[in-house]
Scaffold this motif. Structure first.
Motif, PDB file in Angstrom:
ATOM      1  N   UNK A   1     -33.001  10.003  -9.384  1.00 19.23           N
ATOM      2  CA  UNK A   1     -34.504   9.990  -9.371  1.00 19.23           C
ATOM      3  C   UNK A   1     -35.352  10.535  -8.149  1.00 19.23           C
TER       4      UNK A   1
ATOM      5  N   UNK B   1     -32.757   5.487  -6.828  1.00 18.57           N
ATOM      6  CA  UNK B   1     -33.507   4.101  -6.686  1.00 18.57           C
ATOM      7  C   UNK B   1     -33.278   3.149  -7.494  1.00 18.57           C
TER       8      UNK B   1
ATOM      9  N   UNK C   1     -39.901  -1.304  -6.058  1.00 20.34           N
ATOM     10  CA  UNK C   1     -40.547   0.100  -5.469  1.00 20.34           C
ATOM     11  C   UNK C   1     -41.806   0.248  -6.241  1.00 20.34           C
ATOM     12  N   UNK C   2     -42.328  -0.326  -7.271  1.00 20.68           N
ATOM     13  CA  UNK C   2     -43.289   0.391  -8.106  1.00 20.68           C
ATOM     14  C   UNK C   2     -44.679  -0.493  -7.926  1.00 20.68           C
TER      15      UNK C   2
ATOM     16  N   UNK D   1     -29.940   2.421  -3.776  1.00 17.61           N
ATOM     17  CA  UNK D   1     -29.922   2.016  -2.615  1.00 17.61           C
ATOM     18  C   UNK D   1     -30.722   0.814  -2.449  1.00 17.61           C
ATOM     19  N   UNK D   2     -30.895   0.031  -3.387  1.00 14.16           N
ATOM     20  CA  UNK D   2     -31.288  -1.358  -3.831  1.00 14.16           C
ATOM     21  C   UNK D   2     -29.601  -2.751  -3.500  1.00 14.16           C
TER      22      UNK D   2
ATOM     23  N   UNK E   1     -31.583  -9.151  -3.870  1.00 21.14           N
ATOM     24  CA  UNK E   1     -31.467  -7.706  -5.053  1.00 21.14           C
ATOM     25  C   UNK E   1     -31.790  -7.835  -6.131  1.00 21.14           C
TER      26      UNK E   1
END
Lengths: 730, 730
Positions: B308, B386, B393-394, B425-426, B434
């Motif tokens: 992404x 991501x 994130x969003x 990356x998480x 997590x």
């Protein structure tokens, strides 16, 4: 240096948000919310003609309503609006603008036109642009987060990235497991205005930053980047991850940024030359930067390993050796003192294995670490194994002793000026499970890794940084005198409209520039060939056609080797010329070059200079023949090179043992070779008209060199290019 | 195969603890406590003459008091007592014993004697020994933990280790971050009795194990290990980390185990030949094993990347290419379908970059994954970026869609028979931070890594395993017919008491065995030399001294090349013999060998066989000259090799492009080369009297080979060694 400009922008005291919004999904809302939540201390001006207030802050209808100049504008509006927004910014004295929108230079001709318009407006009005097509920027020390990444920890690592997601990766990693935290981040985006080199200069001057990470896909202007990198590397380490290393990766890099990503071997050479510490795995970037931020550099590549079991000792020794680091030989005294601390089964030869000697008393670790770091041959220490987990593994009674040892070890890097890194298998535990001594070690500024390989990679980074520190002073390029002959050759070539410098011209120019080439005599007829043969002492000679129309001399029958007498020299001349005429229709034949045969037994090398699209003129060194062609065993540096650069190049080729003499042979003269490469670098650096230079092959001997072929090609038109204007303009 | 023996021991229904103790610091207490706490279901017999009960279990005063036979004894007593303990075990029908104590074979002559006594007692009484000098063993499915590592999770990975600390590292990692868990662990210790190969056979038969990890420093009997490895690899993957890879590592390995650690290049070649998946970083061992346990193998090296963002796409493509994996070309149909799912800025060329297309709807990930896995050219999928963190994130509104996508993706490996691995990356976040979709992904059996490089390494392991699966059937060694000539040569050598096989004897033997060597005629005088020259067609010949006393023929003036007429052949004979007599005092001269000159322009290669101390006879292949000498560009396999092994060897040398023709030349005949290597392997395999064989150089042409020199050396005494008895006895 534009660091003062950028200081106001990247450390802003006032921010306008153009396109501020009440929609929580929009950047124009999220950034405002974040500034407020984080307690940003400067002035904030949301701008939106349709809102009275957002998040309780009064909205301005337009930029014209700003009460005075503003340091930074965050531009959240679509691409098509940006040029006029920037013009308005200029009118109000806004110093800088972060342009988030994509659809510019990276998006075809229409985008390029938009970007051009934005740039024109910015330049006309003195507004500096971050981006466009950027994830944004943050400065933790100003509580200024214009990216929207959550919960940033203040720290001393500066971050530049061509990928917002890579930045998010590193920020997330720093939050979750990091030890240092970040200072300022900039997503460089399309670099329409401000480019990498200016950001590097900013970080060089920023007192809050002591290490910089740069994620680079392609460079708009590699030469300026290298110069800035060299400047900052004198003071602060820069860890670079250069992607697009493989052809598969390169395809993606191109389609992503539109920037030209260079051949990785070239980048590797020139970035290292300019002082960069190169990361080759994305999961090692942050650990390397943290180690460089926390610890003193390694003064040499000699370390001690202190392990509590043979397995880890062996793996650590493997990893060390594979990374070019060495196990320091321990002094008699050190071994005697270690023996006194440890049980008989312990190994007091490096790697030191305590062999259970710490199982009942972890404080022995601190005693051993102290002994090892006192040894002048030991410049750093890697502790590996169960450290931190003795209480977990054996008995809670050991906890106090382990924490005491941790406090002692934590102070050692400062006390000894030598780095200490801990590998602990208990580092793999989740933070809430991790033993107390590891948390203490972390707090004390000692990196703790559950991966032995990562720990060793960090040590290597410290060694690389140490070498930058030590050798950079030696690396300042020296300047040679110009040679007058090449000026004449150049004038003749330009007058005749040719780009090819003939071999006798090239040889004469290099000799005039001070290079020690064998004499070469140009013969225009067979009689001159005979005279040349006699003037060279009637020793065996090589004869070669000189013609601007014949590039592949051997294939055209234009070369005769080992010609030993007058008769053969004369017949050879005629034959060579006849062959040339047979090979090419009506060639322009200048004559035949007569040179003494080179001595046998040298090592075949190749030295060349080309102009790289990103980095400008670069010099290549390699071993000739199959090693270059099949294994691509070559190294690169940007011009001009120092003598130290030349020696590093000799050391970096894989087959460099060949230079030390094969099958018991005598080593080649490395001094002569290095001087030769520096002179070639100076020569090309002095003459921007040279597009390419190829010395292939050159034979290297124990006592000097012989250049067997010289090829010089000029640039298309005279004087139009200079080494400092090589960047690709977007 | 001793797997039935070992089944009772490694999956025991009754355990005696010899040296059981009430002292919580002692293994005799801790192991008993652990069995009770974990609910071990079998019978437990603590043995200690000084205690009535320990942990509420009645103590027996001695082994003699055992009510009947016992599967396994844990021997916690000191080294000096062990031999008599084992004798008592034998008397009571104890099947196996774990001997923890050190101070045996690894500890000098005294220790070796003790170990010998233990072994004698064990063999006399039919007791099998694990160790001595071992950390112990555990079997999670029996709740039998005789190591004392805490909290073991049941799983399907078997673990063998020569280092207790390395085992603890892997177990800790599996507990903290692992997805699969372990079945049975054995610390092999000194391998006095049971060795690696028997444990491998046990794991091959164990229904609870589907992947094995082996940490190996040195092997007691490499040949048996290879045979067992080949057997188990037919059914289950074995991930091996072989330490002592570098000379620095090797020193430590020797001092640690006393086992002879082989040159790493040899181990690398022969272990891979036998089916091992080799880990080169200790932090990749467990991830590789888990991927192999959870996912189907890769049918080819062609993958798709679904990212992404351009940064991760580029890094992933780099890592893939560096690991020898490839981006699958996507079909028209696939690209069309992806285009329909994604925004215009997306890249639908592999690597696929969704370019924000999932930011508002993560379910698009599942749709794209489905499309990619339906493409027959795509054999596996790497998701990078991501993923899992869209809600973080969003917007939390995305969580449900992301979990739906996760469920769909989680089922894809089974549905398509193709592996899927996620880089997120998480994944770097601590477990309690997590995001839920990553935890779901983990539960669904999809590996999730925060390191892109580790994710790619796991994919490579699946590709390597796929290749083992596919080519192993082809790898079964074929057997050639014995040649009678070499039997005669052998008899003559033994009768004359010499180990050197003369070149004409060697050549004749190889021709007789079916190898296509050029004719070579032995001349005893100048007249025979002339006859030989004429019989070979009066073409240019090479002439070489044949003498058991002259090893370096060229240096002794014993070689003449390109001899073209009768007169030169006759004078050449006399000169060669005279030179030989001048070079060596009173040499035994057999004659002069006359062979046709080889054609020019071949690629120089070397093929040799030596007997490795650990693995027995091994064959080496390399490119001649500087590539072998300086770059050590050689590969090894254990004898006998298959045709497939030979082709793999050709592919593995770094400079293998040379075989494809340099500077536009014609490729060499790889079929002929492979057949040649198999024949050489078969030849040496057929004659255990051969100690070393060296064919150097061999010239490889587009249409066959020319062997320029043949050297064969016999073993010290006739028939004493066989390829299957090469191990080093401790």
């Amino acid at each position: 240096m534009a660091s003062n400009d950028l200081f106001n922008i990247l450390s802003p005291d006032s921010i306008a948000i153009i396109g501020a919004s009440k929609n929580p999904a929009k950047r124009g809302y999220r950034s405002l919310r974040k500034l407020l939540d984080d307690g940003y201390a400067g002035a904030i001006y949301p701008i939106n003609p349709n809102e009275i207030e957002i998040c309780g802050i009064g909205c301005l209808p337009d930029l014209g309503s700003l009460p005075g100049p503003v340091d930074l504008a965050l531009v959240c509006t679509p691409a098509a609006t940006v040029a006029s927004v920037i013009a308005e910014c200029a009118a109000k004295g806004v110093r800088g603008a972060v342009v988030l929108a994509g659809g510019f230079g990276e998006a075809g001709d229409g985008g390029k036109r938009l970007q051009h318009a934005v740039l024109a407006a910015a330049r006309a009005g003195g507004v500096r642009i971050i981006g466009p097509n950027t994830s944004g920027m943050f400065n933790t020390h100003k509580a200024c987060n214009l990216v929207g990444f959550s919960d940033l920890r203040k720290g001393s690592i500066g971050l530049l990235s061509q990928s917002g997601n890579m930045a998010l990766s590193l920020v997330t990693e720093a939050q979750a497991n990091g030890q240092v935290g970040l200072s300022t981040y900039v997503g460089v985006g399309n670099e329409a205005d401000i480019r990498f080199d200016e950001y590097l200069d900013y970080f060089a001057a920023d007192p809050k930053t002591n290490v910089v990470i740069a994620y680079v896909e392609g460079l708009k202007d590699g030469r300026r980047f290298l110069n800035a990198l060299r400047r900052i590397s004198l003071e602060k380490p820069v860890v670079i991850y250069k992607s697009g290393r493989t052809s598969a990766g390169r395809i993606s890099a191109k389609s992503h940024t539109g920037a030209l990503a260079g051949e990785y071997a070239v980048s590797e050479g020139v970035l290292r030359q300019a002082g960069a510490i190169l990361a080759h795995r994305s999961d090692e970037i942050l650990p390397m930067a943290e180690a460089l931020s926390l610890l003193p550099s390694l003064r040499s590549r000699r370390l001690a390993i202190l392990a509590d079991g043979g397995g880890h000792a062996t793996i650590a020794a493997d990893a060390l050796s594979e990374r070019g680091l060495a196990l320091a030989p321990l002094s008699e005294d050190t071994r005697r003192r270690l023996t006194a601390e440890l049980p008989p089964a312990a190994s007091v030869i490096n790697p030191v294995d305590v062999a259970g000697g710490t199982d009942t008393d972890p404080s022995v670790f601190a005693a051993c670490a102290e002994i090892l770091l006192q040894d002048p041959m030991v410049d750093g220490l890697l502790i590996s194994g169960l450290y931190g987990g003795y209480a977990v593994r054996f008995s809670q009674d050991l906890l106090a002793a382990e924490i005491d040892a941790t406090n002692l070890i934590g102070a050692m890097p400062r006390r000894f000026g030598k780095p200490v890194i801990v590998h602990s298998l208990y580092g793999a535990l989740q933070a809430d499970q991790r033993p107390l001594p590891l948390l203490e070690m972390h707090r004390a500024g000692i990196p703790v890794h559950s991966s032995l390989e990562t720990a060793v990679r960090c040590m290597q980074a410290l060694a690389e940084r140490g070498e930058v520190d030590h050798t950079f002073a030696l690396s300042l390029p020296k300047r040679a005198q110009h040679g007058g002959i090449f000026e004449q050759v150049l004038a003749r070539c330009r007058a005749e409209g040719r780009r090819v410098v003939l071999e006798h011209e090239g040889r004469a120019s290099l000799r005039d520039f001070g290079l020690d080439l064998a004499p070469a005599l140009l013969a225009l007829d067979e009689k001159e060939a005979e005279e040349a043969f006699l003037r060279l002492g009637a020793q065996p000679v090589a004869m070669k056609i000189v013609s601007r129309d014949i590039l592949h001399k051997t294939e055209a029958g234009g070369v005769k080797l080992n010609v030993v007498d007058v008769a053969s020299v004369r017949s050879g001349f005629l034959e060579i010329v006849a062959n040339a005429k047979a090979a090419v229709t009506n060639p322009n034949v200048t004559g035949v070059l007569v040179t003494p045969m080179a001595a046998k037994g040298g090592v075949e090398i190749i030295v060349g200079v080309v102009r790289d699209a990103a980095y400008g003129p670069i010099i290549m060194f390699g071993l000739g023949g199959v090693l270059v062609e099949v294994l691509r065993d070559v190294v690169f540096r940007a011009l001009p090179i120092s003598r130290n650069d030349a020696f590093t190049m000799l050391d970096e080729i894989k087959a460099q043992a060949i230079l030390d003499g094969v099958r018991g042979g005598t080593p080649v003269d490395r001094d002569a070779l290095a001087d030769f490469m520096v002179s070639i670098s100076d020569f090309v650096d002095a003459f921007p008209d040279i597009d390419e230079l190829d010395l292939n092959p050159v034979l290297a001997y124990p006592d000097g060199l012989a250049v067997l072929d010289v090829r010089i090609l000029l640039t298309e038109s005279s004087g139009a290019r200079s080494p400092l204007k090589e960047g690709i303009e977007a």
